[in-house]
Design a protein around this motif. Structure first.
Motif, short mmCIF file in Angstrom:
data_model
loop_
_atom_site.label_atom_id
_atom_site.label_comp_id
_atom_site.label_asym_id
_atom_site.label_seq_id
_atom_site.Cartn_x
_atom_site.Cartn_y
_atom_site.Cartn_z
N LYS A 128 0.82 -1.21 0.00
CA LYS A 128 0.00 0.00 0.00
C LYS A 128 0.86 1.26 0.00
CE LYS A 128 -4.04 -2.04 2.28
NZ LYS A 128 -4.91 -2.02 3.49
N ARG A 129 2.06 1.16 0.54
CA ARG A 129 2.94 2.32 0.58
C ARG A 129 3.66 2.54 -0.75
NH1 ARG A 129 5.93 1.11 6.40
NH2 ARG A 129 4.12 1.51 7.76
N ASP A 130 3.88 1.46 -1.49
CA ASP A 130 4.66 1.55 -2.72
C ASP A 130 3.75 1.93 -3.90
OD1 ASP A 130 7.38 0.78 -4.06
OD2 ASP A 130 5.84 -0.16 -5.29
N GLU A 131 4.16 2.93 -4.65
CA GLU A 131 3.34 3.45 -5.75
C GLU A 131 3.19 2.42 -6.87
OE1 GLU A 131 2.63 5.27 -9.64
OE2 GLU A 131 4.56 4.52 -8.95
N THR A 132 4.27 1.71 -7.22
CA THR A 132 4.20 0.71 -8.29
C THR A 132 3.30 -0.45 -7.90
OG1 THR A 132 6.44 1.28 -9.03
CG2 THR A 132 5.57 -0.85 -9.72
N ALA A 133 3.43 -0.93 -6.67
CA ALA A 133 2.60 -2.04 -6.21
C ALA A 133 1.13 -1.65 -6.19
CB ALA A 133 3.05 -2.49 -4.82
N ARG A 134 0.84 -0.40 -5.79
CA ARG A 134 -0.56 0.04 -5.77
C ARG A 134 -1.15 0.03 -7.18
NH1 ARG A 134 1.24 4.28 -2.44
NH2 ARG A 134 0.88 5.75 -4.16
N ARG A 135 -0.37 0.45 -8.17
CA ARG A 135 -0.86 0.47 -9.54
C ARG A 135 -1.10 -0.95 -10.05
NH1 ARG A 135 2.05 1.83 -13.31
NH2 ARG A 135 4.13 2.00 -12.37
N LEU A 136 -0.22 -1.88 -9.69
CA LEU A 136 -0.37 -3.26 -10.14
C LEU A 136 -1.60 -3.92 -9.54
CD1 LEU A 136 3.34 -4.52 -10.05
CD2 LEU A 136 1.98 -3.95 -12.06
N THR A 137 -1.93 -3.57 -8.31
CA THR A 137 -3.09 -4.20 -7.66
C THR A 137 -4.42 -3.72 -8.23
OG1 THR A 137 -2.95 -2.54 -5.89
CG2 THR A 137 -1.91 -4.68 -5.49
N THR A 148 4.11 -7.44 -5.03
CA THR A 148 5.41 -7.38 -4.38
C THR A 148 6.39 -8.34 -5.04
OG1 THR A 148 4.32 -6.85 -2.28
CG2 THR A 148 6.60 -7.55 -2.17
N THR A 149 5.92 -9.51 -5.44
CA THR A 149 6.78 -10.48 -6.12
C THR A 149 7.27 -9.93 -7.45
OG1 THR A 149 5.55 -12.31 -5.10
CG2 THR A 149 6.91 -12.83 -7.02
N ILE A 150 6.38 -9.30 -8.20
CA ILE A 150 6.76 -8.71 -9.48
C ILE A 150 7.81 -7.62 -9.27
CG2 ILE A 150 5.92 -7.31 -11.41
CD1 ILE A 150 3.21 -8.79 -11.00
N LYS A 151 7.57 -6.77 -8.28
CA LYS A 151 8.50 -5.68 -8.01
C LYS A 151 9.88 -6.19 -7.60
CE LYS A 151 8.82 -1.46 -5.21
NZ LYS A 151 9.96 -1.85 -4.36
N ALA A 152 9.92 -7.31 -6.88
CA ALA A 152 11.19 -7.85 -6.41
C ALA A 152 11.93 -8.64 -7.47
CB ALA A 152 10.96 -8.73 -5.19
N LEU A 153 11.19 -9.32 -8.36
CA LEU A 153 11.82 -10.23 -9.31
C LEU A 153 11.99 -9.64 -10.70
CD1 LEU A 153 10.02 -13.57 -8.34
CD2 LEU A 153 12.19 -12.67 -7.51
N VAL A 154 11.36 -8.51 -10.96
CA VAL A 154 11.47 -7.89 -12.29
C VAL A 154 12.05 -6.49 -12.13
CG1 VAL A 154 10.25 -7.39 -14.44
CG2 VAL A 154 9.39 -9.18 -12.93
N PRO A 155 13.36 -6.37 -11.93
CA PRO A 155 13.95 -5.06 -11.69
C PRO A 155 13.96 -4.15 -12.91
CG PRO A 155 15.65 -6.75 -11.85
CD PRO A 155 14.34 -7.46 -11.86
N ASP A 156 13.94 -4.74 -14.13
CA ASP A 156 14.00 -3.92 -15.35
C ASP A 156 12.99 -4.43 -16.37
OD1 ASP A 156 14.74 -2.14 -17.31
OD2 ASP A 156 16.45 -3.34 -18.00
N GLU A 195 7.48 -19.27 -9.11
CA GLU A 195 6.63 -18.67 -8.09
C GLU A 195 5.74 -17.59 -8.69
OE1 GLU A 195 6.97 -16.44 -3.74
OE2 GLU A 195 8.76 -17.07 -4.81
N LEU A 196 6.32 -16.75 -9.56
CA LEU A 196 5.54 -15.69 -10.21
C LEU A 196 4.49 -16.29 -11.12
CD1 LEU A 196 4.96 -12.76 -10.82
CD2 LEU A 196 6.87 -12.76 -12.44
N ARG A 197 4.84 -17.35 -11.84
CA ARG A 197 3.88 -17.99 -12.73
C ARG A 197 2.71 -18.58 -11.95
NH1 ARG A 197 7.19 -20.79 -15.08
NH2 ARG A 197 7.06 -22.71 -13.90
N ALA A 247 2.73 -3.65 -19.43
CA ALA A 247 2.31 -2.34 -19.92
C ALA A 247 2.29 -1.30 -18.80
CB ALA A 247 0.92 -2.44 -20.56
N LEU A 248 1.80 -1.68 -17.63
CA LEU A 248 1.76 -0.74 -16.51
C LEU A 248 3.16 -0.41 -16.01
CD1 LEU A 248 -1.31 -1.83 -14.33
CD2 LEU A 248 -1.21 -0.32 -16.30
N LEU A 249 4.04 -1.39 -16.02
CA LEU A 249 5.40 -1.16 -15.53
C LEU A 249 6.19 -0.25 -16.47
CD1 LEU A 249 6.42 -4.73 -14.27
CD2 LEU A 249 5.85 -2.74 -12.87
#
Length: 268
Positions: A128-137, A148-156, A195-197, A247-249
């Protein structure tokens, strides 16, 4: 090659191969993760380990009680009935020694459940604090843990040319089998992070179950369920979710539920 040493010829050939790969324009390099991303990955891996241990404990409890003819429906929520039986000292179906042993397993299940809940609560708060995670949800089927998994495992995410490339990296793209000019699609490739899949497929499964019961479900989702088996539809929806995530990222913004079939949402 002498045991314990590296052949100069092999080392030279290996260095040449690395040098050749570096100058190729098609090469993709893995970006270095920040300390924050590594910390997020540690939290997720710890949660996955605890979930795995709880599953093992639950399976052990089910197996032991099944030997005594005590069976409950599948799923973690139904384990509560088995736990109550173990802790009910007046239940004569359990011998004293069996109750003593199974109580240790039950206590472990409860302790793991508390730890998992604490970690998941922390993940939700941080999401909820992270802007990218909020957009993904904002994407249906994507929760705080998946974001959170996407943010941690997909740095670029920009390292992928399109959403299709990202979905293929996750392992949600069917393997092509072409012969005689006819193209046939096989099972998914299962590349990338399992895990992401799994999280994306679980999110898609949840979204499909809601769509199957709802009269306001998206028409293309209803059509997908009508022409494909449920599990195949879940993988297809997970593939679409992966492309939307890319697309969102890369482009910013949030998921627009009013534009359900646009190319922008399908992300390449």
């Amino acid at each position: 090659m002498v045991h314990g040493t590296v052949s100069p010829f092999w080392r030279s050939s290996n260095d040449q191969a690395f040098s050749e790969a570096v100058i190729r324009k098609t090469m993709r390099f893995v970006p270095i993760k920040t300390a924050e991303q590594q910390a997020d990955a540690m939290v997720l891996k710890t949660r996955a380990l605890l979930v795995q241990q709880r599953t093992q404990s639950v399976n052990a409890l089910r197996a032991h009680l099944a030997e005594l003819g005590i069976i409950a429906a599948g799923g973690v929520p139904n384990v509560a009935a088995l736990i109550d039986i173990v802790r009910d000292v007046e239940d004569t179906r359990l011998p004293t020694s069996a109750r003593f042993a199974l109580t240790a397993i039950v206590d472990q299940i409860d302790a793991l459940a508390v730890q998992i809940e604490m970690i998941e609560r922390t993940i939700v708060i941080e999401a909820k604090r992270d802007e990218t995670a909020r957009r993904l949800t904002t994407i249906p089927g994507v929760g705080a843990i998946t974001a959170t998994t996407i943010k941690a495992l997909v740095p670029d995410p920009g390292g992928f040319k399109s959403g299709r490339h990202f979905a293929a990296w996750v392992g949600l793209t069917p393997r092509p089998h072409s012969s005689g000019g006819k193209e046939r699609l096989g099972r998914i490739s299962k590349m990338g992070n399992p895990e992401l899949r799994v999280l994306l497929v679980l999110g898609a499964t949840s979204a499909l179950r809601i769509a199957r019961r709802s009269e306001k479900a998206r028409p293309w989702l209803k059509a997908l369920l009508a022409r494909r088996p449920f599990k195949v539809a879940a993988v297809a929806l997970a593939n679409k979710m992966a492309r939307i995530i890319w697309a969102l990222l890369t482009k910013g913004g949030i998921y627009d539920s009013s534009d359900l079939t646009s190319d922008a949402l399908q992300a390449g």
